[in-house]
Design a protein around this motif. Structure first.
Motif, short mmCIF file in Angstrom:
data_model
loop_
_atom_site.label_atom_id
_atom_site.label_comp_id
_atom_site.label_asym_id
_atom_site.label_seq_id
_atom_site.Cartn_x
_atom_site.Cartn_y
_atom_site.Cartn_z
N MET A 58 3.17 1.50 10.74
CA MET A 58 3.38 2.21 9.15
C MET A 58 2.80 3.43 9.16
N GLY A 59 1.81 4.00 9.98
CA GLY A 59 1.23 5.09 9.79
C GLY A 59 1.90 6.54 9.90
N LEU A 60 2.57 6.65 10.93
CA LEU A 60 3.50 7.86 11.05
C LEU A 60 4.43 7.83 9.97
N TYR A 61 4.89 6.76 9.62
CA TYR A 61 6.10 6.76 8.45
C TYR A 61 5.52 7.50 7.12
N LEU B 269 9.84 2.82 9.67
CA LEU B 269 8.98 1.99 9.48
C LEU B 269 8.99 0.84 10.29
N PHE B 270 7.74 0.42 10.67
CA PHE B 270 7.45 -0.75 11.54
C PHE B 270 7.80 -0.38 13.08
N ALA C 284 0.75 -1.46 0.05
CA ALA C 284 0.02 0.19 0.05
C ALA C 284 0.87 1.29 0.18
N VAL C 285 1.95 1.19 0.75
CA VAL C 285 2.89 2.33 0.75
C VAL C 285 3.24 2.82 -0.58
N VAL D 24 4.27 14.32 3.78
CA VAL D 24 4.43 15.66 4.15
C VAL D 24 5.64 15.96 3.59
N ASN D 25 6.80 15.36 3.52
CA ASN D 25 8.17 15.62 2.97
C ASN D 25 7.89 15.57 1.67
N GLN D 26 7.08 14.93 0.98
CA GLN D 26 6.92 14.71 -0.41
C GLN D 26 6.38 16.18 -0.86
#
Length: 402
Positions: A368-371, A355-356, A243-244, A377-379
């Motif tokens: 994986m949510g905060l990652y 991650l994880f 999904a990521v 946001v960085n993108q």
């Protein structure tokens, strides 16, 4: 001029008309001297005597003008000044150093005029000398300042060159990192996609095994449950990785737009609120009703932060979640504040967006949510700041360019 005009003129002090010309010569604000064509001094005013520290008797008919100069000045006087005097009859503003009696030097500016007799033969040279000590200091200061400016310019040029080289190296490294990230994303997507089918097969076989097999061992049931949980965790991780990467690829193709925050947040709340019936949401987007970025990005950010706020709620109190926007230093700030379990930032602050990483193992999750939030946001060219107190709650602030 009329008599009336004469009457308006100020009265002159008659003492001014009695000015002693000899005294004016002796104590003029500049040095005067006269010398024969060969340089022998025949007349020197008191000002020049005071400058040099000589008496009149020590100079008149005993020394030549060029003997009062430094060696370099004497050479210049004899090879340059004298020929010009003979050719032009005068020289102006020649810079020399006079030697005082005590051995020190005095910088002066020389003007000279050659007088000739009735037969046009050189008779006497009249010399005027101006003390340029202050001017010389000023020129030296200017020269030092110029040298410092040149040195600073060279240093700046070197610094700019180093910066240009560093920027070039940084661009190369950024390109390398971009390629590496793209390769890693492709690898993760391919690996997770290729692993999903065998894991699904294992899950199906295990389900059939549980249905058909009979194991008399009393501990077998708990071990099988543990195996099933581990299998589901692997499936969840693989699906999360897929999904990521899929979401990242999709968002790269979606243009930015001005997204209305209120309706988007209300939609997410309607989806999440059935999970926790007593949760209270407070929304305030007056300061910045819209945020400019890809709509799926904002949806994913809010969904992950709000779902985390519910998932990690403190069991002893109903969840209270505040979502708001603000403007600060030319950027838009999206804030999500909760009263949940909180995070020990001193212990886990550096791992917050890895991650994880999970900070409350007792709560189910893939880590994986905060990652994903930080990556999105960085993108978008922004950054994430977090305030959190263990047992009291957390505040996530997303700073986005306007």
């Amino acid at each position: 001029m009329s008599d009336a005009d004469d009457g308006r003129l100020p009265e002159l002090d008659l003492r001014l008309t009695e000015e002693n010309l000899n005294d004016f010569y002796e104590h003029a604000p500049c040095g005067y001297c006269s010398c024969l064509p060969d340089g022998t001094l025949v007349k020197v005013n008191q000002t020049l005597l005071d400058w040099l520290g000589y008496t009149r008797q020590e100079l008149i008919a005993r020394q030549c003008l060029q003997e009062l100069l430094t060696i370099g000045g004497r050479l210049h006087y004899e090879t340059h000044c004298v020929p010009l005097l003979l050719l032009q009859g005068q020289v102006r503003e020649l810079s020399y150093m006079l030697r005082r009696k005590n051995g020190t030097t005095l910088p002066v500016l020389m003007n000279s005029v050659l007088l000739r007799d009735t037969n046009d033969q050189p008779l006497v040279v009249r010399v005027t000398l101006f003390d340029i000590t202050d001017r010389r200091k000023y020129e030296q200061e200017l020269l030092r300042a110029k040298m410092q400016a040149e040195e600073q310019r060279e240093q700046l040029a070197r610094a700019n060159e180093q910066l240009a080289n560093a920027n070039e190296q940084l661009l190369v490294k950024n390109e390398q990192l971009t390629r590496i990230n793209a390769d890693l994303d492709s690898f993760v997507y391919t690996a997770s996609h290729d692993l999903k089918q065998p894991i699904d097969n294992m899950a199906g076989l295990f389900a059939e095994f549980k249905r058909s097999a009979t194991i008399p061992d009393a501990d077998a049931a708990s071990m099988m449950n543990m195996f099933e949980d581990a299998l589901q965790q692997i499936l969840s991780t693989i699906e999360g990785l897929t999904a990521v990467v899929q979401q990242q690829r999709q968002l790269e193709q979606i243009p930015e737009e001005a997204v209305a925050v209120q309706p988007l947040t209300e939609e997410i709340v309607r989806i999440l609120q059935p999970q926790v019936q007593n949760a209270a949401f407070t929304l305030n987007f007056t300061a910045a009703p819209t945020l400019r970025l890809a709509r799926p990005s904002l949806h994913s950010m809010l969904y992950n932060l709000l779902s985390n706020a519910l998932k990690y709620a403190e069991p002893s109190r109903p969840p209270s979640i505040q979502v708001s926007t603000a403007l600060a230093d030319g950027v838009s700030v999206l804030s999500v504040q909760d009263n949940g379990r909180g995070i020990d930032l001193k212990r886990h602050g550096s791992e917050l967006f890895q991650l994880f990483r999970r900070f409350h193992p007792e709560v189910a999750g893939a880590g994986m949510g905060l990652y994903l939030v930080n990556r999105l946001v960085n993108q978008a060219g922004g950054r994430v700041e977090v305030d959190s107190t263990l047992g009291q709650g957390s505040t996530f602030r997303i700073y986005l360019p306007r």
